[in-house]
Design a protein around this motif. Structure first.
Motif, PDB file in Angstrom:
ATOM      1  N   GLY A 131       8.376  95.921 -54.057  1.00  0.00           N
ATOM      2  CA  GLY A 131       8.158  96.414 -52.691  1.00  0.00           C
ATOM      3  C   GLY A 131       6.789  96.014 -52.147  1.00  0.00           C
ATOM      4  O   GLY A 131       5.939  95.489 -52.864  1.00  0.00           O
ATOM      5  N   VAL A 132       6.586  96.315 -50.865  1.00  0.00           N
ATOM      6  CA  VAL A 132       5.355  95.874 -50.199  1.00  0.00           C
ATOM      7  C   VAL A 132       4.754  97.002 -49.349  1.00  0.00           C
ATOM      8  O   VAL A 132       5.488  97.802 -48.770  1.00  0.00           O
ATOM      9  N   SER A 164      -0.361  92.532 -56.362  1.00  0.00           N
ATOM     10  CA  SER A 164      -1.041  91.378 -55.793  1.00  0.00           C
ATOM     11  C   SER A 164      -1.464  91.764 -54.371  1.00  0.00           C
ATOM     12  O   SER A 164      -0.664  92.312 -53.611  1.00  0.00           O
ATOM     13  N   VAL A 165      -2.725  91.500 -54.053  1.00  0.00           N
ATOM     14  CA  VAL A 165      -3.280  92.036 -52.808  1.00  0.00           C
ATOM     15  C   VAL A 165      -3.957  90.932 -52.000  1.00  0.00           C
ATOM     16  O   VAL A 165      -4.690  90.106 -52.558  1.00  0.00           O
ATOM     17  N   MET A 166      -3.740  90.951 -50.695  1.00  0.00           N
ATOM     18  CA  MET A 166      -4.466  90.025 -49.808  1.00  0.00           C
ATOM     19  C   MET A 166      -5.018  90.781 -48.613  1.00  0.00           C
ATOM     20  O   MET A 166      -4.444  91.774 -48.175  1.00  0.00           O
ATOM     21  N   LYS A 185       4.051  94.871 -55.017  1.00  0.00           N
ATOM     22  CA  LYS A 185       4.152  95.429 -56.381  1.00  0.00           C
ATOM     23  C   LYS A 185       5.005  94.516 -57.253  1.00  0.00           C
ATOM     24  O   LYS A 185       6.125  94.144 -56.861  1.00  0.00           O
ATOM     25  N   ASN A 186       4.465  94.154 -58.385  1.00  0.00           N
ATOM     26  CA  ASN A 186       5.181  93.280 -59.314  1.00  0.00           C
ATOM     27  C   ASN A 186       6.526  93.906 -59.694  1.00  0.00           C
ATOM     28  O   ASN A 186       6.594  95.092 -60.007  1.00  0.00           O
ATOM     29  N   ASP A 187       7.587  93.108 -59.667  1.00  0.00           N
ATOM     30  CA  ASP A 187       8.895  93.666 -60.054  1.00  0.00           C
ATOM     31  C   ASP A 187       9.210  93.374 -61.514  1.00  0.00           C
ATOM     32  O   ASP A 187      10.311  93.615 -61.978  1.00  0.00           O
ATOM     33  N   ASN A 188       8.229  92.833 -62.242  1.00  0.00           N
ATOM     34  CA  ASN A 188       8.514  92.420 -63.606  1.00  0.00           C
ATOM     35  C   ASN A 188       7.265  92.551 -64.481  1.00  0.00           C
ATOM     36  O   ASN A 188       6.810  91.582 -65.068  1.00  0.00           O
TER      37      ASN A 188
END
Ligand SMILES: C[S@@+](CC[C@H](N)C(=O)[O-])C[C@H]1O[C@@H](n2cnc3c(N)ncnc32)[C@H](O)[C@@H]1O
Length: 200
Positions: A131-132, A164-166, A185-188
């Motif tokens: 998700g984001v 991961s963020v930008m 958000k990492n899904d793995n």
């Protein structure tokens, strides 16, 4: 007319659109005039949008729009977003924040540093893997500078295996022009799943 480098609000919509499916649950953490809520409502036609605002006037305006347009998938909550974990059982696929004051409303009623950080923290824990979260940050309100600093400091501390963020900001506009933070958000991430009670 620009086609790619758009306003932070439009960029946020363009990022969220391909990430969300019709059955998903999503959150608008700052309802305001409802632009993000009704954008999200159109994406999750068989899902649900939870929308938070502390101002009764924002909720009432959205209630009228929902009634007029027979919208069925929006849940309005006249509650601070920092309490979102008490109202949402599902894992949202997207969460949108648009910080500051209600456009056209009382400029003295704004999002605040501590509650914003708490809400983002809770949102990230609840967020569905894959998700984001988008956060439009506006430093031009009373608490804006402090809010932006606390928020960025917190977000910088996030584990890069899990998130991961930008940050996207304009280089040739007024210093106070809103900037956008995007968090995926990492899904793995097995390690993250082990350590995060919301994911098990
Ligand atoms: C910039 S506006 C949001 C604009 C909105 N997304 C739109 O499309 O019009 C920020 C909103 O956050 C609301 N707000 C402030 N503190 C809040 C909190 N703790 N929880 C939820 N909403 C809050 C304000 O009342 C205001 O309506």
């Amino acid at each position: 007319m620009y086609k790619v480098i758009l306003r932070a609000t439009e960029l946020a919509h363009n990022i969220i659109k391909p990430m969300v499916s019709e059955n998903d649950v999503v959150v608008d953490a700052t309802l305001g005039n409802g632009n993000d809520t009704f954008f999200l409502s159109g994406l999750v036609t068989k899902g649900k949008v939870y929308s938070f605002d502390i101002q009764r006037s924002a909720i009432e305006k959205a209630e009228s729009y929902i009634k007029e347009n027979k919208i069925k998938n929006v849940v309005l909550l006249n509650v601070g977003h920092e309490k979102m974990d008490m109202y949402i059982d599902e894992k949202p696929m997207a969460i949108m924040f648009n910080l500051g004051y209600l456009p056209g409303g009382d400029k003295g009623i704004t999002t605040m540093p501590d509650t914003t950080v708490e809400a983002v923290q809770k949102g990230l824990r609840m967020l569905h893997p894959g998700g984001v979260v988008t956060i439009e940050v506006y430093t031009g309100h009373n608490a804006g500078e402090d809010e932006a600093k606390k928020l960025v400091d917190y977000i910088k501390s996030l584990c890069s295996k899990e998130f991961s963020v930008m940050k996207i900001n304009f280089l040739n506009k007024n210093k106070k022009a809103p900037f956008l933070i995007i968090i995926e958000k990492n899904d793995n991430c097995y390690e993250c799943i082990q350590n995060n009670p919301y994911l098990t």
